[in-house]
Design a protein around this motif. Sequence first.
Motif, PDB file in Angstrom:
ATOM      1  N   ARG A 195       0.846  -1.192   0.000  1.00 20.68           N
ATOM      2  CA  ARG A 195       0.000   0.000   0.000  1.00 20.68           C
ATOM      3  C   ARG A 195       0.888   1.251   0.000  1.00 20.68           C
ATOM      4  N   ALA A 196       0.293   2.350  -0.392  1.00 23.65           N
ATOM      5  CA  ALA A 196       0.988   3.640  -0.353  1.00 23.65           C
ATOM      6  C   ALA A 196       0.708   4.298   0.989  1.00 23.65           C
ATOM      7  N   GLU A 197       1.719   4.941   1.543  1.00 24.65           N
ATOM      8  CA  GLU A 197       1.523   5.678   2.788  1.00 24.65           C
ATOM      9  C   GLU A 197       2.565   6.785   2.887  1.00 24.65           C
ATOM     10  N   GLY A 198       2.382   7.665   3.858  1.00 23.40           N
ATOM     11  CA  GLY A 198       3.367   8.697   4.114  1.00 23.40           C
ATOM     12  C   GLY A 198       4.474   8.149   4.994  1.00 23.40           C
ATOM     13  N   ALA A 199       5.698   8.533   4.727  1.00 28.29           N
ATOM     14  CA  ALA A 199       6.839   7.997   5.469  1.00 28.29           C
ATOM     15  C   ALA A 199       6.779   8.382   6.944  1.00 28.29           C
ATOM     16  N   PRO A 200       6.840   7.402   7.862  1.00 27.08           N
ATOM     17  CA  PRO A 200       6.985   7.730   9.284  1.00 27.08           C
ATOM     18  C   PRO A 200       8.287   8.501   9.490  1.00 27.08           C
ATOM     19  N   SER A 201       8.389   9.234  10.564  1.00 30.02           N
ATOM     20  CA  SER A 201       9.544  10.111  10.762  1.00 30.02           C
ATOM     21  C   SER A 201      10.872   9.359  10.737  1.00 30.02           C
ATOM     22  N   ASP A 202      10.948   8.181  11.398  1.00 29.94           N
ATOM     23  CA  ASP A 202      12.220   7.449  11.432  1.00 29.94           C
ATOM     24  C   ASP A 202      12.572   6.893  10.055  1.00 29.94           C
ATOM     25  N   ILE A 203      11.563   6.450   9.303  1.00 29.73           N
ATOM     26  CA  ILE A 203      11.807   5.930   7.960  1.00 29.73           C
ATOM     27  C   ILE A 203      12.212   7.067   7.030  1.00 29.73           C
ATOM     28  N   GLY A 204      11.560   8.213   7.166  1.00 35.43           N
ATOM     29  CA  GLY A 204      11.901   9.362   6.340  1.00 35.43           C
ATOM     30  C   GLY A 204      13.341   9.792   6.516  1.00 35.43           C
ATOM     31  N   VAL A 205      13.850   9.707   7.739  1.00 34.31           N
ATOM     32  CA  VAL A 205      15.250  10.049   7.999  1.00 34.31           C
ATOM     33  C   VAL A 205      16.184   9.053   7.317  1.00 34.31           C
ATOM     34  N   LEU A 206      15.898   7.772   7.458  1.00 34.40           N
ATOM     35  CA  LEU A 206      16.765   6.738   6.893  1.00 34.40           C
ATOM     36  C   LEU A 206      16.768   6.761   5.366  1.00 34.40           C
ATOM     37  N   LEU A 207      15.607   6.999   4.765  1.00 36.92           N
ATOM     38  CA  LEU A 207      15.507   6.993   3.304  1.00 36.92           C
ATOM     39  C   LEU A 207      15.847   8.352   2.699  1.00 36.92           C
ATOM     40  N   GLY A 208      15.935   9.378   3.547  1.00 37.68           N
ATOM     41  CA  GLY A 208      16.259  10.707   3.037  1.00 37.68           C
ATOM     42  C   GLY A 208      15.099  11.396   2.360  1.00 37.68           C
TER      43      GLY A 208
END
Length: 249
Positions: A195-208
């Motif tokens: 599914r599509a979702e918005g990046a959680p904060s910790d994932i957003g940091v790791l993936l940039g």
Amino acid sequence: MPATESDARAAGGAINNSSVPKHEQLRSIILRLAKEELAPGDRLPSERALMDAYGVSRITVRAAIGRLVTEGHLVRAPGKGTFVADSAIQSTLHLASFTQEMEGRGLTASTVVLTAEQSAAPEDTAEALGLAPGTEAIHLRRLRLADGRPVSVDDAWYHPVHAAGLLGIDLTGSVYKALATEFGHQIDRARQTVRAEGAPSDIGVLLGTGTGAPILFFNRVSYSGELPIEHARSWYRSDRYALSMEVRL
């Protein structure tokens, strides 16, 4: 590198009063600039530069850019600008490890191991792996990269009996390969939802990507025969990874 007003003009084309809306005309011009003049990661000319180059309003510029962002051609970085998106890795729906998939596309896969431990499995993981509540399982959390750039974060749990000894091997390579060659459990099928979702904060940091950026979320239980071996959650950058499939009647 950043693009300038002269780069915008070099893309060619002009905005006119035809039946085609101005934002659609500008979208075509910017798309040509992104594909023919700029490289992935290059910054687009500023809104002001595009307004001056083509004599259009800020609303028209934002509408054209917004459409290209939605289509995946451009990406916005708050406070930095708008950039040409990377070409997404096209993945067909099949069962393969990340390492195998990247190598099959001529990319160099690498891994940063974030967590490698044995601890109490979450309730849904215990159920997926056929374990009693509170049973400890093997937990791996890894950042996966292709040619040195982040593509996904994998948070996976493995059966403590069927994958016993997993923590004693090199975890930067293919776990699926190790399960087959060292533990005798070839992963041959899986149940998976995407599914599509918005990046959680910790994932957003790791993936940039930053928090809330569009990503693909995978939830998968993998089996060797009838044995549940792995319960994995994975988050993929949607600008660097896409699913493709063939559908028949």
